[in-house]
Design an enzyme around this catalytic site. Structure first.
Site, mmCIF file in Angstrom:
data_model
loop_
_atom_site.group_PDB
_atom_site.id
_atom_site.type_symbol
_atom_site.label_atom_id
_atom_site.label_comp_id
_atom_site.label_asym_id
_atom_site.label_seq_id
_atom_site.Cartn_x
_atom_site.Cartn_y
_atom_site.Cartn_z
ATOM 1 N N ASP A 300 4.453 1.815 -2.544
ATOM 2 C CA ASP A 300 2.715 2.294 -2.323
ATOM 3 C C ASP A 300 2.304 3.234 -4.449
ATOM 4 O OD1 ASP A 300 0.602 3.321 -1.765
ATOM 5 O OD2 ASP A 300 1.050 4.759 -0.070
HETATM 6 C C1 BGC Z 1 -2.000 4.191 -0.022
HETATM 7 C C2 BGC Z 1 -1.802 2.810 0.541
HETATM 8 C C3 BGC Z 1 -2.465 2.210 -0.245
HETATM 9 C C4 BGC Z 1 -2.956 2.397 -1.123
HETATM 10 C C5 BGC Z 1 -3.506 1.196 -2.008
HETATM 11 C C6 BGC Z 1 -2.345 4.539 -1.601
HETATM 12 O O1 BGC Z 1 -2.439 5.788 -1.661
HETATM 13 O O2 BGC Z 1 -1.023 5.144 0.757
HETATM 14 O O3 BGC Z 1 -1.930 3.199 2.049
HETATM 15 O O4 BGC Z 1 -2.713 0.386 0.969
HETATM 16 O O5 BGC Z 1 -2.657 3.047 -2.018
HETATM 17 O O6 BGC Z 1 -5.405 1.571 -2.283
#
Ligand code: BGC
Length: 770
Positions: A300
């Site tokens: 993530d």
């Molecule tokens: C979130 C993810 C997301 C990623 C990209 C993160 O903060 O937890 O779910 O896909 O950002 O936007």
């Protein structure tokens, strides 16, 4: 465009084994010998492997590390993104959604980058791309996996047209605590419903196979346990027993992997004190060894670097080493793997073969997606796909099929013969708040608000008045506000606010019926949008109570993505329609539902609490002491939910009878046919969702009072009666027991209920034989 992706200024941080008693988890899942991944044993897979292995053989270690790096375009670094491409230091971009820019970057990579390796562009296509569909929690409320599949396949069409070939979805985290804002992104509380939705969404995004035209790669997230954050606080630690992990939190991930999901995203938080992004048990033992996942794992946002924040990794170098050794293949946003792994390989902290495997998985996925053969999107598709009539039609249908009718006293709905309607509330005419969070590339201008929808549908025959009545504000900024703001209320004095409130109530008094559109602004749920309370923000409750006090009929339309405290409304407001965040066509769909052109058939995918103090709350709890006083477990209020899981009304009414099973006993591994006669006793066509719940009466461990084990949404003409037959496969009765440390189907007596929500009363029993 660029403001939209000035994202967060970078501050943002089992297989059931049938009869055999298979030993699982750490605990013992690494029992299986490594096998050739299934895809590679196909002729196409073998060809892909030959191509990728040859390519890998030509790459330097630095170029390999480049493939493992995913960065946003706006990342502030000394080296520009273009230079990174030319030097082979990037394999993927996220948050680029402009077709021409994607095309430009891809040309650069393919024509001038080392080895001509195409980039893969990823984006959060969560519930639509330009055309926005109901939020994922709402899709689960359709109780119709085919609907979820259709929606994600439409979303994939729009995204793939611009060259976005990878979505960070579906989110399949089980959520049982409405304080957690990300409940909106998943399918709610139940592992069975969640699993069916997870696999449907994967099919929707990816199509029949990875690389299907007009489809995109799915990414199942957030692996794993994220939804159980302590206190509902986003990103907070998660402590889950093996029992909870295997029986509740992991099944939707496994279903998504079985459905062929090409990528998995590791979660932010600690799982039992080990950060998910450095968690070998999750990423290796479960995902690869046990489930045979053959795609790649992306971290993530910054979660590799943040292994240091947890007090887990000693520094960025250690974070990179721990992440890759645990099983992370691609690093999102932070770049400690790119910057440190060459040295780590030199020092023997990471094997070069580990890097090779990670890069191989990434390149295989690019190959399977068809990027090597067709790296460029066909830009002539963009205009035809974006916001097409087909998209709008599908969005309207989805919004109609996901709404849940919670109350309809005296048949107030559908509205008949009304000559004047007051449409009141801070969300009544707000486009972003009709779309919902994670609509970052959505076309705001196209969105039909509830007010606009009611004007479209009723404007020719009724006078429509409208005002906000009260304002709502989040109070503290959301990390997404710069990209997708909820409109700020205009600054007003107390006297002006009071006058506006009175004006709203005057409109209610003058109208035949009022539709109050209340709930949360879109930035009040989603990521980093946890709450201490579940009340209607601002003075919405007072507005609602004052509207009802006029004695005029009031319909409450909720825009929300978590249960809110509507306990007062549940006994005082005659009609309540939960429309969730319904998306681009939301207003038209809601108007169709209010008019009776469409009939609500959605059901709650979460248990609806009366009070925040009940969180976490879910129907599949165990029964312990004082079973007779289950609803009186607090002395200062009821412990019963306001609405049960699976609940939802219709303008039709249904009678169930004649529940029968194909046998009273079944061998473990076999299946039973469960049939029930269902009659639409109403005067209009409608849908009902047949739901099967079971309970194991005794065994090696206590079992939940009820667990969903099958469902089907069925349409009925007025007066129509049909037999609905569902198959109950005994493999669904297996569970991981913390007494035996095994996954097994335990022989014994089971209760079975069939009905239209989790309080179903039509009952039978059956025995599972060894
Ligand atoms: C979130 C993810 C997301 C990623 C990209 C993160 O903060 O937890 O779910 O896909 O950002 O936007």
């Amino acid at each position: 465009m660029s403001f939209r992706f000035a994202r967060r200024a970078l501050i943002h941080p089992l297989a059931l084994c049938g009869l055999a008693l298979l030993l699982v988890s750490g605990i013992g899942p690494a029992v299986m010998a490594a096998q050739a991944p299934a895809y590679e044993s196909t002729p196409a897979g073998a060809k892909a492997a030959r191509f990728v292995d040859a390519l890998l053989g030509k790459m330097t270690l630095e170029e390999k590390l480049g493939q493992m790096s995913q960065i946003p375009l706006n990342q502030k670094e000394d080296v520009t993104p273009d230079e990174r491409i030319l030097k082979g230091q990037v394999g993927s971009f996220l948050f680029v959604t402009d077709a021409k820019e994607i095309d430009r970057l891809q040309h650069l990579a393919v024509e001038r980058g080392p080895h001509h390796i195409p980039l893969i562009f990823g984006f959060d296509v969560i519930h639509g791309f330009r055309t926005i569909y109901p939020v994922p929690l709402a899709l689960a409320a359709s109780w119709d996996p085919a609907e979820a599949e259709r929606v994600e396949s439409m979303a994939a069409r729009e995204a793939s047209a611009v060259g976005v070939r990878w979505t960070f979805a579906p989110m399949v985290d089980i959520a049982r605590d409405a304080r957690w804002g990300r409940m909106m992104e998943g399918a709610g509380e139940d592992p069975y419903l969640g699993s069916r939705m997870a696999e449907a969404e994967v099919r929707g995004f990816q199509g029949a196979e990875i690389g299907s035209p007009n489809h995109i790669l799915a990414c199942v997230k957030h692996f794993a346990g994220y939804g159980a954050a302590e206190g509902g606080r986003d990103y907070d630690s998660v402590d889950l027993s093996d029992e909870q992990l295997w029986n509740v939190y992991l099944p939707p991930f496994e279903a998504a992997v079985d459905a062929g999901a090409g990528t998995v995203m590791s979660a932010y938080m600690d799982l039992n004190d080990v950060p998910a992004t450095g968690n070998k048990f999750l990423l290796q033992d479960v995902l690869r060894d046990k489930w045979k996942f053959d795609g790649f794992v992306v971290s993530d946002w910054d979660s590799v670097l943040n292994l240091t924040t947890h007090g887990f990794a000693a520094g960025p170098e250690d974070a990179a080493v721990r992440a890759v050794n645990a099983g992370v293949d691609m690093e999102m946003t932070s770049h400690v793997m790119r910057d440190n792994l060459a040295e780590a390989v030199k020092q023997g902290l990471v094997k070069e073969s580990t890097i090779d495997e990670a890069v191989r998985r990434i390149l295989m996925m690019k190959y399977r997606l068809g990027l090597f053969e067709h790296p460029y999107a066909d830009l002539s598709r963009v205009d035809a796909e974006e916001g097409s009539a087909a998209q709008h039609e599908a969005a309207k249908e989805a919004a109609e099929r996901t709404a849940v009718l919670l109350r309809n006293e005296g048949g107030l709905l559908p509205l008949r013969g009304v000559k004047s309607i007051a449409v009141i509330g801070p969300l009544a005419d707000s486009k972003p708040d009709t779309m919902g969070s994670w609509s970052l590339a959505g076309n705001v201008a196209d969105t039909v608000t509830v007010l606009a929808g009611i004007r479209n549908r009723f404007g020719a025959t009724a006078t429509i008045s409208s005002t906000e009545g009260v304002e709502i504000e989040r109070g503290q900024p959301s990390i997404f506000d710069s990209q997708f703001p909820s409109p700020d209320p205009a600054p007003t004095t107390e006297a002006e606010r009071e006058a506006e409130f009175r004006h709203a109530i005057d409109l209610v008094k003058q109208a035949d019926v009022s539709v109050l559109v209340l709930g949360e602004a879109q930035n009040m749920s989603g990521e980093r949008a946890s709450r201490l309370s579940l009340t209607l923000p601002g003075k919405q409750e007072q507005l609602l109570e004052a509207a009802v006090a006029t004695g005029k009929p009031v319909v409450l339309v909720l825009l929300n993505a978590r249960p809110l405290n509507i306990t007062w409304a549940s006994t005082h407001v005659p009609a309540i329609l939960d429309a969730w965040y319904p998306g681009t066509e939301g207003g038209n769909a809601i108007a169709a539902l209010l008019a009776g052109d469409a009939n609500p058939g959605g059901k709650l995918p979460v248990t609806w609490p009366r009070s925040v103090g009940q969180a976490p709350i879910y129907y599949a709890h165990n029964l312990t002491q004082i079973p007779h006083a289950r609803d009186a477990m607090y002395w200062d209020g009821s412990s019963a939910p306001l609405y049960p899981f699976g609940y939802g009304l219709s303008y039709a009414s249904f009678r169930l009878s004649n529940l029968r099973l194909s046998a009273v006993s079944v061998k473990a591994g076999g299946s039973l046919a469960v049939s029930v006669d269902v009659k639409n006793t109403g005067a209009v066509a409608g849908d009902e969702v047949m739901q099967i719940y079971t309970h194991q009466r005794s065994g090696s461990a206590s079992r939940p009072v009820r667990e969903l084990k099958g469902f089907r949404r069925v349409s009925f003409a007025p007066g129509e009666e049909k037999t609905v037959t569902l198959t109950l496969n005994t493999k669904e009765l297996g569970f991981w027991s913390s007494a035996t440390h095994r996954w097994s189907i335990e022989p014994g007596t089971f209760d079975l209920w069939v009905g239209t929500d989790s309080t179903a009363t039509d009952h039978a029993t059956f025995n599972v034989l060894p």
